[in-house]
Design a protein around this motif. Structure first.
Motif, PDB file in Angstrom:
ATOM      1  N   LEU A 134      49.502  51.340  94.061  1.00 53.94           N
ATOM      2  CA  LEU A 134      50.265  50.315  93.336  1.00 53.94           C
ATOM      3  C   LEU A 134      50.517  50.718  91.879  1.00 53.94           C
ATOM      4  O   LEU A 134      51.003  49.911  91.088  1.00 53.94           O
ATOM      5  N   ILE A 135      50.195  51.974  91.544  1.00 54.33           N
ATOM      6  CA  ILE A 135      50.306  52.510  90.177  1.00 54.33           C
ATOM      7  C   ILE A 135      49.466  51.662  89.228  1.00 54.33           C
ATOM      8  O   ILE A 135      49.866  51.335  88.109  1.00 54.33           O
ATOM      9  N   LEU A 136      48.276  51.316  89.695  1.00 58.38           N
ATOM     10  CA  LEU A 136      47.298  50.588  88.896  1.00 58.38           C
ATOM     11  C   LEU A 136      46.043  51.442  88.759  1.00 58.38           C
ATOM     12  O   LEU A 136      45.674  52.160  89.697  1.00 58.38           O
ATOM     13  N   PRO A 137      45.362  51.382  87.621  1.00 56.21           N
ATOM     14  CA  PRO A 137      44.242  52.295  87.371  1.00 56.21           C
ATOM     15  C   PRO A 137      42.918  51.824  87.932  1.00 56.21           C
ATOM     16  O   PRO A 137      42.693  50.630  88.137  1.00 56.21           O
ATOM     17  N   LYS A 138      42.032  52.787  88.170  1.00 60.28           N
ATOM     18  CA  LYS A 138      40.630  52.525  88.475  1.00 60.28           C
ATOM     19  C   LYS A 138      39.891  52.428  87.151  1.00 60.28           C
ATOM     20  O   LYS A 138      39.958  53.341  86.327  1.00 60.28           O
ATOM     21  N   LEU A 139      39.139  51.350  86.940  1.00 56.03           N
ATOM     22  CA  LEU A 139      38.528  51.116  85.641  1.00 56.03           C
ATOM     23  C   LEU A 139      37.001  51.208  85.673  1.00 56.03           C
ATOM     24  O   LEU A 139      36.352  50.828  84.714  1.00 56.03           O
TER      25      LEU A 139
END
Length: 375
Positions: A134-139
């Motif tokens: 989803l073009i979201l980062p792992k934080l």
């Protein structure tokens, strides 16, 4: 008016900028061959190509969309609204980004199953893969991936920040004055220096621990491109020799093996913006055979080369008993270029065309329904 913009428009487009993008993408690929595939390092500062990408993006997006996002008269509406712009950027960026994350995610799952001692736990791998798709980062911190934002495909960090910058520009900055934009670039530059000094490097943004640096890099680079577009009419027309000089200067900035922080800051904040100024002023000139083709495949090359390198380097480690590829890593370049071309022509362009048709169809349906109800 004898300006670089006029010259470029007479040639149909800023062709040189496409070639510069291709050179930068190839430099990033060679940089990662050295860092991720144990190959010889030909571009020690190849990561600075990302800062150049941000600058290019700001200029090119302003050239393509600024006039359409701003009304040409107080009593007229803009040709394109923010939602329309967002849809176009989604269509442009999503196919390659999702493909790269998918390939990298499959590799991470396979590594977890084959070598669990070299991997994050499977549940963390799957969750990170879902976010990256989803073009979201792992934080969170992973046992094997550390604080990396996009373990499925490292370069997605820059696309994530670029999307944020694109949407913020279209929503707010596109209507701001040039003076305010220049002030914003200056503040972003100060923030970039502060982040680089705090972290001790300019290679920032790809880890959760350096999110501030990634934000500063995109704000400064993207802002420089936007500001140059506002000032483009003042540039003189430069000849093909200047275009060649700009291309060589880009290679010089990325390949010179000097990695002291003051030097890399100078490259990112002064030298590369000047390179872009010359490239814009040189306008429609071409600099090398195959440059147009390399520019065309630059985004697919950037978007898929790290997952492919991970697969190849993982296989090579087993075959070579951990020996580095060294100079043999250069042999990976032709297949990566071919893979990028195939992705562009067989996946990216067809997907973009299909998405465009679907979005246009869904955008027409509400208007058609409203017309029927009104009738």
């Amino acid at each position: 008016m004898n300006t670089a913009t006029q010259q470029a428009r007479q040639g149909g487009r800023y062709a040189l900028l496409d070639e510069m993008r291709g050179i930068a993408a190839l430099a990033v690929c060679l940089f990662h061959i050295g860092t991720r595939a144990t190959g010889i390092q030909l571009f020690p500062n190849g990561y600075l190509a990302v800062d150049f990408f941000f600058m290019l993006s700001g200029f090119v997006l302003a050239e393509a969309y600024e006039a359409r996002l701003v009304a040409d008269a107080p009593d007229r509406a803009p040709v394109m609204d923010w939602a329309g712009f967002a849809r176009r950027r989604l269509v442009r960026m999503a196919p390659v980004a999702v493909l790269g994350a998918g390939l990298g995610g499959l590799y991470l799952v396979a590594r977890c199953l084959v070598s669990p001692d070299r991997s994050d736990p499977l549940d963390q791998v799957l969750l990170a893969n879902a976010l990256n798709l989803l073009i979201l980062p792992k934080l969170w911190h992973g046992a094997a991936t550390g604080w990396e934002l996009f373990p499925a495909n490292g370069p997605l960090w820059s696309l994530f920040f670029e999307i944020l910058a694109n949407l913020a520009w279209a929503a707010f900055l596109v209507r701001r004055s040039t003076a305010l934009l220049a002030a914003g670039v200056a503040l972003a530059g100060l923030a970039l220096v502060a982040c680089a000094l705090r972290h001790g490097t300019l290679d920032l943004g790809w880890q959760a621990s350096s999110l501030d640096g990634g934000l500063a890099r995109v704000c400064f680079g993207f802002g420089c491109g936007l500001l140059l577009h506002r000032l483009r009419h003042a540039l003189p027309v430069m000849n093909r020799a200047a275009a060649i000089l700009a291309a060589l200067a880009l290679v010089y900035a990325l390949a010179l093996p000097v990695q002291h922080l003051p030097w890399t800051l100078f490259m990112a904040m002064a030298f590369l913006p000047c390179v872009l100024v010359v490239a814009v002023a040189a306008g429609s000139h071409h600099v090398m055979p195959g440059g147009t083709w390399l520019g065309r495949i630059s985004y697919p090359l950037y978007g898929i080369h790290v997952p492919l390198l991970a697969i190849v380097s993982g296989a090579a480690k087993r075959m070579l008993q951990g020996e580095p590829l060294g100079a043999w890593g250069i042999a990976l370049v032709p297949p990566l270029l071919l893979a990028a071309w195939l992705v562009l022509t067989r996946i990216d362009e067809p997907c973009r065309a299909a998405l465009t048709r679907w979005l246009e169809h869904t955008a027409r349906r509400p208007r058609q329904t409203a017309t029927i109800h009104h009738g």
